[in-house]
Scaffold this motif. Structure first.
Motif, PDB file in Angstrom:
ATOM      1  N   UNK A  73       0.832  -1.205   0.000  1.00 27.48           N
ATOM      2  CA  UNK A  73       0.000   0.000   0.000  1.00 27.48           C
ATOM      3  C   UNK A  73       0.874   1.266   0.000  1.00 27.48           C
ATOM      4  N   UNK A  97       2.642   1.958  -3.275  1.00 27.44           N
ATOM      5  CA  UNK A  97       1.786   2.237  -4.421  1.00 27.44           C
ATOM      6  C   UNK A  97       1.789   3.715  -4.795  1.00 27.44           C
ATOM      7  N   UNK A  98       1.670   4.587  -3.803  1.00 29.60           N
ATOM      8  CA  UNK A  98       1.618   6.019  -4.086  1.00 29.60           C
ATOM      9  C   UNK A  98       2.914   6.504  -4.760  1.00 29.60           C
ATOM     10  N   UNK A  99       4.099   6.198  -4.175  1.00 28.49           N
ATOM     11  CA  UNK A  99       5.318   6.614  -4.889  1.00 28.49           C
ATOM     12  C   UNK A  99       5.410   6.046  -6.301  1.00 28.49           C
ATOM     13  N   UNK A 134       2.912   5.304  -8.253  1.00 31.04           N
ATOM     14  CA  UNK A 134       1.955   6.061  -9.072  1.00 31.04           C
ATOM     15  C   UNK A 134       2.558   7.397  -9.491  1.00 31.04           C
ATOM     16  N   UNK A 135       3.195   8.058  -8.511  1.00 28.74           N
ATOM     17  CA  UNK A 135       3.783   9.375  -8.784  1.00 28.74           C
ATOM     18  C   UNK A 135       4.916   9.237  -9.804  1.00 28.74           C
ATOM     19  N   UNK A 186       5.452   6.816 -12.046  1.00 23.77           N
ATOM     20  CA  UNK A 186       4.975   6.468 -13.385  1.00 23.77           C
ATOM     21  C   UNK A 186       4.200   7.639 -13.997  1.00 23.77           C
ATOM     22  N   UNK A 187       3.344   8.268 -13.152  1.00 19.07           N
ATOM     23  CA  UNK A 187       2.541   9.395 -13.648  1.00 19.07           C
ATOM     24  C   UNK A 187       3.417  10.494 -14.195  1.00 19.07           C
ATOM     25  N   UNK A 237       4.382  -2.351  -9.844  1.00 21.77           N
ATOM     26  CA  UNK A 237       3.017  -2.285  -9.325  1.00 21.77           C
ATOM     27  C   UNK A 237       2.363  -3.664  -9.399  1.00 21.77           C
ATOM     28  N   UNK A 249       0.972  -6.334  -6.429  1.00 19.44           N
ATOM     29  CA  UNK A 249      -0.323  -7.030  -6.394  1.00 19.44           C
ATOM     30  C   UNK A 249      -0.118  -8.521  -6.191  1.00 19.44           C
ATOM     31  N   UNK A 251       1.026  -9.369  -2.686  1.00 20.83           N
ATOM     32  CA  UNK A 251      -0.095  -9.220  -1.752  1.00 20.83           C
ATOM     33  C   UNK A 251      -0.987 -10.458  -1.816  1.00 20.83           C
TER      34      UNK A 251
END
Lengths: 475, 120
Positions: free
Chosen positions: A245, A248-250, A252-253, A255-256, A285, A289, A292
């Motif tokens: 979890x 995931x945010x880093x 996302x940032x 890749x974004x 990412x 998944x 997890x």
């Protein structure tokens, strides 16, 4: 846990053995008691049979001797008449009988006058006195002389009878004493046996209590250990869930931003770098998944959402998605789906597993070669198979291909962009459905991955049931 | 020339800044609010074509904020941003009148196609 059952049953066996031992001991004590009782009885019987009989015989013998003397004197004073002679003869016969009875009693104790000796005295008495009676009138002096000698012999017999009587009394008293002694000894032996038994029983009981206590403690320890283990496993799952979890945010940032960078300016010098960032962060990412999912299945909490689905439309949809995946990888796709019936599965998860197999097959297929998705029902189970005409997997590698991060071709993977967890995930998903996954592969010919799942028997159509039965017969 | 006005209500500055950057590349005017209360203030006082609304927010949460604005008669389109694990939130979001939802992590192309569908 198997260990738990073992620890749990053994104390009972020990307790049963202890109780059984005690019961056996009590039975043994009973037997010993009976034997002792029998022995006492024997001693008593012997005393009654011989010693008391001896005393009685002594009495009877003396009475018989006195009878003989009485009739002897009758004849001496009053002269022989037919009646007196008869009485005398009868008394003498009785005396002989008593001597015979003494003889029959047998087993003469030391010091008891012997019946043979008594018979000898009686015989010589009769042999001397009886003819003298007949000469009562002719030879009174000879008769008187014979009578005196006869009375001396009678006196001898009487003292012998008295001796027997006295000895009988003595022996009876001493045998009663020995009965007493035997009884006391038997009592002591019994008390000793029971005391021993109590000691043994108490020891056994103590041992049993100790063992039960020890094993209960072990059992509690094991329970605690199992709980700790379960807790640790859950903690690990939670930790991996938290980590994925948080990552995931880093990701996302990362890749974004790379994607926005690509959007700003295509065909620039940075394009390949930004592409690489997008690709790798996408892979990471996906890996999160997968991790997890595996962590959850390790702690037995792989979340399944099972529903009963018709096999045919499910497989059609699956084939359509598999085809896209396979064609994207440059292989061609064939489907051979002939199955009807219903099955209870989490469709999204099973689809995930089959797509992993299809993607793998396509990855290793030479360009243009086909990947085949087929399905059959065999033995009441649905088999979904994915086969390719790729390079195949060496036999030595086969047992390990479902291991996490295991790669057959170590150099190839990075080009293919896999996470190294795909087959492990597929296996986990299939096994969570009480299914089974297996692989057949020949180097140079290709690989076939099969997964089998239990069909819902009650929902199987008649035709399918028949086919299944035939299959069963052929086996 | 603005392609639209979007309010981003997101407490994680990294995500907020990525959204701002991504949207501004497409010439979209972006306002960022860092929590539910600031989001509400911006939403009430501004004219927006779209609100990108995080579900988990300090102060007032996204679902409640959306429900509150809908109750006040505000029909500004809303796309919820939800955590992947929180599947329940999607259903609740749609129930209070959202147009769409995005799960984090999202792909830029995916986000933009959804945003473009809503913008005039």
């Amino acid at each position: 846990m198997n260990i738990r059952a073992g620890v749990y049953t053994r104390p009972w066996w020990i307790a049963i053995a202890a109780i059984g031992g005690l019961l056996l001991g009590i039975v043994a004590a009973g037997v010993v008691g009976l034997v002792l009782n029998q022995q006492v009885k024997q001693v008593t019987d012997k005393a009654l049979q011989y010693d008391v009989a001896l005393e009685d015989l002594g009495d009877d013998l003396r009475a018989a001797v006195l009878d003989v003397r009485h009739y002897h004197r009758d004849i001496f004073f009053a002269g022989p008449s037919e009646g007196r002679l008869e009485d005398f003869e009868r008394a003498y016969a009785l005396l002989r009988e008593e001597i015979d009875r003494l003889d029959q009693l047998g087993g003469q104790a030391a010091g008891v006058p012997q019946p043979s000796r008594l018979r000898e005295i009686a015989d010589s008495y009769y042999a001397a006195f009886r003819p003298a009676i007949d000469r009562y009138d002719d030879d009174p002096a000879g008769f008187a002389q014979a009578s005196d000698r006869g009375l001396a012999k009678v006196a001898e017999l009487e003292s012998a009878a008295q001796e027997i009587d006295r000895l009988g009394e003595e022996l009876a008293a001493s045998s009663l004493e020995s009965v007493d002694r035997a009884t006391t000894t038997a009592g002591l032996v019994l008390v000793a046996v029971i005391a021993g038994l109590v000691v043994v029983g108490a020891t056994l009981a103590y041992a049993a209590v100790r063992v039960v206590g020890e094993l209960s403690r072990l059992y509690a320890d094991q329970q605690a250990a199992a709980a700790t283990l379960a807790h640790a496993s859950q903690a690990k799952t939670d930790f991996i869930a938290d980590v994925s979890h948080e990552l995931r945010t880093p990701l996302t940032v990362l890749r974004g931003n790379a994607e926005v960078g690509l959007e700003l300016e295509r065909n620039c010098v940075h394009e390949r770098m930004l592409d690489q960032i997008v690709k790798e962060s996408t892979r990471m990412t996906r890996m999160l998944d997968d991790l997890l999912l595996l962590a959850r299945s390790d702690s037995a909490s792989l979340p399944l959402e099972p529903e009963t689905v018709a096999v045919a439309p499910f497989l059609e949809g699956l084939a359509a998605r598999a085809e896209i995946l396979v064609r994207e990888r440059g292989a061609s796709f064939r489907a051979a789906l002939t199955v009807e019936g219903q099955i209870r599965i989490d469709p999204a998860r099973i689809e995930q597993a089959v797509l992993i197999l299809a993607d793998n097959a396509a990855k290793y297929s030479p360009r243009g070669e086909s990947v085949t998705l087929s399905s059959v029902v065999r033995g009441g189970r649905l088999w979904i198979e994915v086969s390719d005409r790729g390079p195949g997997i060496p036999e030595a590698e086969l047992p390990r291909i479902f291991e996490r991060f295991y790669r057959v071709d170590k150099t190839r993977t990075w080009k293919q962009g896999g996470t190294g967890l795909g087959l492990s995930i597929a296996k986990t998903i299939v096994e969570a459905h009480e299914g089974h996954i297996e692989v057949v592969s020949r180097v140079g010919e290709g690989t076939r991955m099969s997964l089998q799942l239990p069909l819902s028997a009650e929902a199987e159509p008649v035709g399918q049931l028949f086919a299944t039965t035939m299959e069963g017969v052929r086996r | 020339m603005s392609a639209g006005r979007v309010l981003v209500v997101e407490d994680d500055p990294r995500i907020a800044s990525l959204l701002r950057l991504g949207l501004e590349v497409k010439s979209i005017e972006v306002t960022v609010a860092e929590d539910g209360s600031c989001g509400r203030e911006a939403w009430v006082n501004g004219e927006f074509d779209l609100v990108l609304l995080d579900v988990m927010l300090p102060g007032i949460d996204g679902i409640s904020l959306c429900a509150e604005r809908r109750a006040a008669g505000d029909q500004t389109p809303v796309i919820f941003l939800t955590a992947r694990e929180d599947e329940d939130a999607r259903a609740r979001g749609m129930a209070v009148g959202a147009s769409d939802f995005m799960t984090k992590p999202f792909e830029y192309a995916d986000l933009m196609s959804r945003v473009m569908l809503v913008l005039p």
